[in-house]
Design an enzyme around this catalytic site. Sequence first.
Site, short mmCIF file in Angstrom:
data_model
loop_
_atom_site.label_atom_id
_atom_site.label_comp_id
_atom_site.label_asym_id
_atom_site.label_seq_id
_atom_site.Cartn_x
_atom_site.Cartn_y
_atom_site.Cartn_z
CD GLN A 77 -32.49 -82.28 11.66
OE1 GLN A 77 -31.85 -82.04 12.68
NE2 GLN A 77 -33.75 -82.67 11.67
CG HIS A 117 -33.25 -79.19 15.27
ND1 HIS A 117 -34.34 -79.04 16.09
CD2 HIS A 117 -33.50 -80.28 14.53
CE1 HIS A 117 -35.21 -80.01 15.84
NE2 HIS A 117 -34.73 -80.77 14.89
CD GLU A 124 -30.67 -86.83 14.96
OE1 GLU A 124 -30.15 -85.78 14.52
OE2 GLU A 124 -31.42 -86.85 15.94
CG HIS A 125 -33.07 -87.10 11.05
ND1 HIS A 125 -32.46 -86.14 11.84
CD2 HIS A 125 -34.11 -87.57 11.76
CE1 HIS A 125 -33.13 -86.05 12.99
NE2 HIS A 125 -34.13 -86.92 12.97
CG ASP A 150 -38.30 -84.54 13.69
OD1 ASP A 150 -37.59 -85.55 13.88
OD2 ASP A 150 -37.85 -83.45 13.31
CG HIS A 174 -16.15 -121.35 38.88
ND1 HIS A 174 -15.71 -120.50 39.84
CD2 HIS A 174 -16.93 -120.59 38.06
CE1 HIS A 174 -16.16 -119.29 39.63
NE2 HIS A 174 -16.92 -119.32 38.55
#
Length: 904
Positions: free
Chosen positions: A723, A726, A792-793, A826, A885
């Site tokens: 990670q 990235h 996220e992970h 991934d 209505h």
Amino acid sequence: MGAGLLVSVDPEAISGSNTQGLTLDQVAYFGKCLVEITPENLEPNLAFLRQNFSKLAIYFDVRKLKSWDSVIDVLNNGASKIFVTFEQLKVLSQEQTISPDRLILTISLVNPQTDLTKLKAFLEGNPKWKTTEWAFDGGKGNEHLDEVLKDVGNYPPSQDQTIYVRVTSESEGTSVLHEYPGNALIISSKALTFTPPKEDEKLIPAVELVLAGATPDRKTGLYATVVVDERDVALGLVWSSKESIAEALKTGTGVYQSRKRGLWHKGASSGDTQELISIGFDCDKDCLIFRVHQKGRGFCHLGTMSCWGRTSGLSRLQRTLQERKVDAPAGSYTARLFNDPKLVNAKIKEEADELCEAATKEEIASEAADLLYFALTRCIAADVTLEDIERNLDLKNLKVKRRKGDAKPQYVEEKPVQDESKQATSNGIAGQQDEEVKEAVSIPKQPSDPAGKTESGRIQLKRYSTSQAFSDDVLKSALQRPSQKSNEKIMSLVHPIIADVRSNGDAAVLKYTHKFEKATSLKSPVLKAPFPDSLMQLPEETIKAINTSYDNILKFHSAQKPTSDLVVETMPGVTCSRFSRPIEKVGLYIPGGTAVLPSTALMLGVPAMAAGCKNIVLASPPRSDGTITPEIVYIAHKVGAEAIVLAGGAQAVAAMAYGTQSITKVDKILGPGNQFVTAAKMIVSNDTSAAVSIDMPAGPSEVLVIADKTADPAFVASDLLSQAEHGTDSQVVLIAIDLSQDELQAIEDELHKQAHELPRVDIVRGAIEHSVTISVPDLEEALKWSNYYAPEHLILQISNPRSVLPLVQNAGSVFIGGWTPESVGDYSAGVNHSLPTYGYARQYSGVNLGSFMKNITSSEVSEQGVGQVGYAVVELARCEGLDAHKRAMELRMEKLGLMEKKQS
Ligand SMILES: *[C@@H]1O[C@H](CO)[C@@H](O)[C@H](O)[C@H]1NC(C)=O
Ligand SMILES: *[C@@H]1O[C@H](CO)[C@@H](O)[C@H](O)[C@H]1NC(C)=O
Ligand SMILES: *[C@@H]1O[C@H](CO)[C@@H](O)[C@H](O)[C@H]1NC(C)=O
Ligand SMILES: *[C@@H]1O[C@H](CO)[C@@H](O)[C@H](O)[C@H]1NC(C)=O
Ligand SMILES: *[C@@H]1O[C@H](CO)[C@@H](O)[C@H](O)[C@H]1NC(C)=O
């Protein structure tokens, strides 16, 4: 300034309890002093250093210190230079962040004797240290200096090499200086006096040693003297004599020798007196420097600060502000500023903003000047002077990075953090070419943030533990994501591009692609299906890999298709149902730039196809030859995309949002991108006339690994690093369940080792800087923090990992067990990798089939149903005062005889 006199002071002089010799304030007139530091007096001396280093340069003799940390502490707390043994020098010289001119090699001729044979061998291998500053702790050995220097092969010493020699008498000093004119004398403060010594005192008049070795003017016998202020701005040129110097030292004021009138106490008649700060000589000891604090109108008899006319620049501004602070004309702007701190703060922010916006040299200079004006006003209001600021700068420059010798020197230079805002303004929007996977609008946390900083240069997560004294608040702030940059500026760059594409269509898109992607040969902004084979030539193994991933992703996403519609009869005769339909037209953004991202194309394209989207449009910035990576073309072909928009950034988003002559307008735009893409997505989704929706906001990528004693340290480290590579704004978190120091250490060692084997080590280093380890006692505590962070992970490297799933409350995607690296998700397992970041896992799912679908509901009421539900409708419509209505229901009820007809 010439090396001059280095006065050594002992604890009594420091504490002011000395009964003879000079006080510390008097020693300060020589601009520097020497203090011996030992393990026992380390703390009080560090305190002394911190409180006094701004007043005079403090040298420390650290030869008795045994701990390296203490030595570095001395340097980091502001010591100008340190006296070291050559054994210490050998180790410290490995620390390349310590400037060689802060180390003074000390050769001891008293016990214990320096081993000259070893020293000689060292100098032969390290000739640089021959010419740095040396000191002789000679005692009675001073007469043998020559012999020692010859012995170690450094005779005669080079002209600019300062050699400090400790002396005890005036004659000793004079003879040493006779040998080596550039040298400095070390003498105890106890041995000196500023007043003529009484007969029974063995004190040396300091002025004698100050002038030893100095060269007076040949005609007058006086010393040329430059007078400067605190900031070394020259005020004037005067003359000094031994008598005037002695008087200046004694009185602590500016006293000189007038050639006509004798001793001249500056300001005695005009009132423009001077406080003496320090005195010294220039490099060849023929010009004195008096540093003073000038009071009154100034130094010059014409009433200006300097004899060279008015001072200018920052010095002048500071002086003006200081005067105004005392006595500002009522109603003046400066007076307003001093009385309204909020106004000053607002102006500082405004000017800082304008400085960031400035483009030309003139603009930048002008905005910087405005900023300095307000910044200095803020300082002067708080009695902070330019001198304080400059000392602070100098101190920061003195900081030494700790390195334990296990990091290679080439890794010590930290990669500067990319300043995106600067890029955006100086190159216009060109910054948008620098796309990274999931690159987001973010900046690292404050430099003061301790997370991840190791002064040793080691790549290591900052450790925290729930069992130690860390409060929840501390842990929460450690788990903060790198802060997101306000993107107003980006927005303002993106708006015109969107407007341009909206009104000029293909031509505008093409124009931006020519400009930003340099793909000037491109004639059309879109590549339409069927895509020619020539554009998807790939090696067999790549095709196979894409096929495998494609099949798995398709399998998993097809399985998410609802098998039947939802039908519920809520009351007899009232039936509700729900059924899904694909979103008809979707636009998938695939970042280009530094990385090739076939996986993103798969992860977006396959679910879109599985959902049954009719029109799938991909967009990706082309390479400079106008082509798209063949992987992406192949995937576009496999998922049945109708076209690939050959553009990136805001222009691609705008083209898909509004449509152009050749690009289909889509209903939803998905996919990661840089800050320009993100901003453009936000803008178009906010425009009701575009009628386009977007996926969740993409932030920097992140992973949280929960590891227990069963985890393989190498696996844990590799997952953290996958990670971290990235982007520098990525964040990784390790939660360690009940690991011992050794077990933690094993993971850290692996991390450090593996990181250095990665080509993207610099990016990793940036990410690790704001990443943390949290030690917890048990699984519950681990899950508590993981759910708080909402990663996220989430990777579970623990025993019996599947049993933990019920406890997982917030996460984008979970990777179960040591054999499941995040990379499998991934690329190839089948789950998607477009996941919620930045804590959005608390409320969002990742991209899934549902992202490409929408649900439609229906209701159906029978005659029986009217009787059942009608009264509720009528009553609630009445409450809300919506008569039409109400009537719509009443009419039906009347028709069925369930209600009396209204009288009209
Ligand atoms: C210098 O240090 C001493 C001892 O720590 C302290 O008492 C004194 O206030 C300091 N002087 C200045 C000018 O800061
Ligand atoms: C990849 O999949 C396609 C079908 O989509 C097939 O025709 C082709 O032979 C496959 N290639 C490989 C190398 O598996
Ligand atoms: C969305 O639109 C509203 C109203 O037009 C505007 O005030 C707001 O700033 C817009 N937000 C963004 C992110 O463009
Ligand atoms: C995508 O990931 C999210 C989060 O893990 C998950 O809820 C969803 O089912 C996944 N969808 C697919 C098709 O993999
Ligand atoms: C749409 O319906 C499916 C089941 O048919 C459901 O799983 C999904 O969550 C629904 N999506 C939304 C956005 O409500």
